[in-house]
Structures are given as structure tokens and as C-alpha cells.
Design a protein around this motif. Sequence first.
Motif, mmCIF file in Angstrom:
data_model
loop_
_atom_site.group_PDB
_atom_site.id
_atom_site.type_symbol
_atom_site.label_atom_id
_atom_site.label_comp_id
_atom_site.label_asym_id
_atom_site.label_seq_id
_atom_site.Cartn_x
_atom_site.Cartn_y
_atom_site.Cartn_z
ATOM 1 N N GLN A 34 7.065 0.128 25.381
ATOM 2 C CA GLN A 34 6.382 0.843 26.456
ATOM 3 C C GLN A 34 6.223 -0.126 27.620
ATOM 4 O OE1 GLN A 34 2.957 3.275 25.760
ATOM 5 N NE2 GLN A 34 3.577 3.800 23.668
ATOM 6 N N VAL A 35 6.509 0.358 28.819
ATOM 7 C CA VAL A 35 6.491 -0.484 30.014
ATOM 8 C C VAL A 35 5.389 0.007 30.945
ATOM 9 C CG1 VAL A 35 7.845 -1.296 31.996
ATOM 10 C CG2 VAL A 35 8.964 -0.903 29.786
ATOM 11 N N PRO A 36 4.571 -0.904 31.482
ATOM 12 C CA PRO A 36 3.485 -0.483 32.367
ATOM 13 C C PRO A 36 4.000 0.004 33.709
ATOM 14 C CG PRO A 36 3.666 -2.864 32.373
ATOM 15 C CD PRO A 36 4.627 -2.366 31.310
ATOM 16 N N GLU A 37 3.206 0.805 34.361
ATOM 17 C CA GLU A 37 3.511 1.170 35.737
ATOM 18 C C GLU A 37 3.160 -0.012 36.642
ATOM 19 O OE1 GLU A 37 1.424 4.703 36.741
ATOM 20 O OE2 GLU A 37 2.308 5.910 35.126
ATOM 21 N N GLY A 38 3.961 -0.230 37.659
ATOM 22 C CA GLY A 38 3.676 -1.332 38.577
ATOM 23 C C GLY A 38 4.218 -2.657 38.081
ATOM 24 N N ASP A 39 3.606 -3.740 38.553
ATOM 25 C CA ASP A 39 4.098 -5.080 38.258
ATOM 26 C C ASP A 39 3.926 -5.433 36.787
ATOM 27 O OD1 ASP A 39 4.719 -5.392 40.912
ATOM 28 O OD2 ASP A 39 2.829 -6.411 41.403
ATOM 29 N N VAL A 64 -3.480 -0.259 23.156
ATOM 30 C CA VAL A 64 -2.219 0.026 23.838
ATOM 31 C C VAL A 64 -2.479 0.368 25.303
ATOM 32 C CG1 VAL A 64 -0.278 1.643 23.975
ATOM 33 C CG2 VAL A 64 -0.997 0.727 21.754
ATOM 34 N N ASN A 65 -3.414 1.275 25.544
ATOM 35 C CA ASN A 65 -3.727 1.680 26.914
ATOM 36 C C ASN A 65 -4.246 0.509 27.737
ATOM 37 O OD1 ASN A 65 -3.000 4.311 26.265
ATOM 38 N ND2 ASN A 65 -5.078 4.886 25.689
ATOM 39 N N THR A 66 -5.072 -0.334 27.122
ATOM 40 C CA THR A 66 -5.632 -1.487 27.830
ATOM 41 C C THR A 66 -4.541 -2.467 28.227
ATOM 42 O OG1 THR A 66 -7.748 -1.294 26.681
ATOM 43 C CG2 THR A 66 -7.213 -3.431 27.644
ATOM 44 N N ARG A 70 -3.156 -3.518 32.049
ATOM 45 C CA ARG A 70 -3.217 -4.894 32.524
ATOM 46 C C ARG A 70 -1.833 -5.457 32.850
ATOM 47 N NH1 ARG A 70 -8.182 -8.250 29.957
ATOM 48 N NH2 ARG A 70 -6.969 -9.909 30.940
ATOM 49 N N GLY A 71 -0.795 -4.631 32.732
ATOM 50 C CA GLY A 71 0.533 -5.045 33.166
ATOM 51 C C GLY A 71 1.407 -5.668 32.108
ATOM 52 N N ALA A 262 -7.979 -5.922 22.864
ATOM 53 C CA ALA A 262 -6.929 -6.254 23.828
ATOM 54 C C ALA A 262 -7.490 -7.013 25.022
ATOM 55 C CB ALA A 262 -6.206 -4.982 24.289
ATOM 56 N N ASP A 263 -8.616 -6.561 25.565
ATOM 57 C CA ASP A 263 -9.219 -7.276 26.687
ATOM 58 C C ASP A 263 -9.620 -8.693 26.278
ATOM 59 O OD1 ASP A 263 -9.111 -5.709 29.037
ATOM 60 O OD2 ASP A 263 -10.744 -4.438 28.329
ATOM 61 N N MET A 264 -10.254 -8.822 25.110
ATOM 62 C CA MET A 264 -10.666 -10.149 24.650
ATOM 63 C C MET A 264 -9.464 -11.065 24.479
ATOM 64 S SD MET A 264 -12.274 -11.413 21.021
ATOM 65 C CE MET A 264 -10.673 -11.129 20.252
ATOM 66 N N MET A 265 -8.428 -10.562 23.806
ATOM 67 C CA MET A 265 -7.257 -11.380 23.535
ATOM 68 C C MET A 265 -6.522 -11.768 24.812
ATOM 69 S SD MET A 265 -3.665 -11.295 23.223
ATOM 70 C CE MET A 265 -3.144 -9.604 22.904
#
Length: 272
Positions: A34-39, A64-66, A70-71, A262-265
Amino acid sequence: MAALTLLLGAEAAVAACGTDEAACEVDLGVYHAQVPEGDIKGAILYLHGFGGSGEGALGPRDWVNTALARGYVLIAPDGLPIAEGRGRGWSFVPGRPERRDEHAFLRSVRDDAAARFGFDADEMILSGFSIGGSMTSYMACEAPKSFAAYAPVAGGFWRPHPTACSGPVRLLHTHGWTDGTVPLEGRVLRGGDATNPEALMQGDIFYTLRMWREVNACNQLRADRFVTQGPFMRRAWDRCAEGSALEFALFPGGHVVPSGWADMMLDWYESL
């Protein structure tokens, strides 16, 4: 113009493979993406747990969403079939026949995904859940330079434990305090009890942490920093080999990827 070319190239790669309908293929297996939108900021190669799949690992869920927001590109390879109807797993258990060179497979996924989706292969995190976390730990031990950092969740070494690893690592291990599937002390899966050397047994996470301290040449037994943030109680060893990093995060839960992981890691990784 270069940025547009990179974006178009990534979109073409996504259209070519990585979706539910068309997994990306390398010599030793397949993976999903899965590839994020943007950079694109980086990438996480994530290993599913026992009986899972790469496609299932990237289903809708908090982490996954987080990570996408975050790119980070998410890459999830398929383990090997275990038995009919039992899903997939990884070939890493000490003393058991090697069914695939998992190190070669994961490195080939790393390089193929970086070329397809337009990120630096040297900036990929290897992570995984349960036996995916165990596979992550063995990769960190045996081939530590393969990935930029390692983030196993609810999975470590199995018995007999390794007696040495190849070099310093940057690693954050996350585990549930009440995990009954992969308890902190390990457990016997089959073959009697812990007195039987032939039994199939999970390893001791506390032994795993001792190994990482030795591998990273940490000059103190106790942690240097203690951080409690959200549900996580973290211990960090800082006085260690140059370029290494070691943290242990406990949370008050069981055998899950906890909310907020995910945010912590990623905060940990981006601060290195």
C-alpha cells in the motif's frame, strides 16, 4: 519534473502489482503493498503472524492507517504455506529444516519494492507480529545491516536461544504484559514440558533483551531512560555501541498490535 516522474512511476507500479488481485512477485515468493498519498517518507516491511498472509496484514486497522498517513509505504510479503487450511508462516525455528532462505527472500522484497515504489531501500524498517516478530528478531540478529531498524511486536527468539548475533542493531521490541499466546517468559508448544530439550518452545523475551544489550555493547544492565507515554512503559539503553539503539515497550494488554503502536514506533525511528 523529477518529482512528477517519481509519482507517476509509483502509480504505474501500484497499478502493475501490489493490489489484492495482483501480488508483486520476486524469485522466492510474493508480497503486497500500500502506497501513501503524497510524498513518500520511508517504508515498513511488515511480517504477518501465524496463519496470516501479506494481504490480510494490510487490511483496515489502526496502525496501517497511521503509517500511511505519515507517508510510509507498507510492504507485506507472504510467508510459506503451513498446512492445508492453516495459513502461512516463516521458516526460522532453530533445529527445524529450512524451507526457504527467508533472509534472501526479505532482501529481495526490500529491493524490488524500493525500485517499484520509489523509496530508498536503506530507509526501510523491518517489523512483524507474533511469529512475524520472531522472524524480524532473527533477521536483526543474523543480518543486522539488511534494514535500517527493527520493530518486532509480540515475538522474539525461540529455544534454544541464540548465543551470539552478528552486530549492533537499532531495535524497538513491543510486548503485551498479559500476552498468553507468546508470554514474556515463553511457553512449550508441543513435546512435553520445559525439561524436554526436544520440545518446541518459544523463547524468553527477557533473555532476548539481554542478548540485545550484549550485541549493542551496552555498558550497563539497567536502562538509561524510562518513559511512560499513553499505554506504553518504555525502557531505553543509550550507553551502547555507536549507531545502535535499543528500547523495550510494554503495554497493559495481550497478544495484539496495540493502538498507538505505529505512532510510537515511527516517532522512535525518526528520532534516531
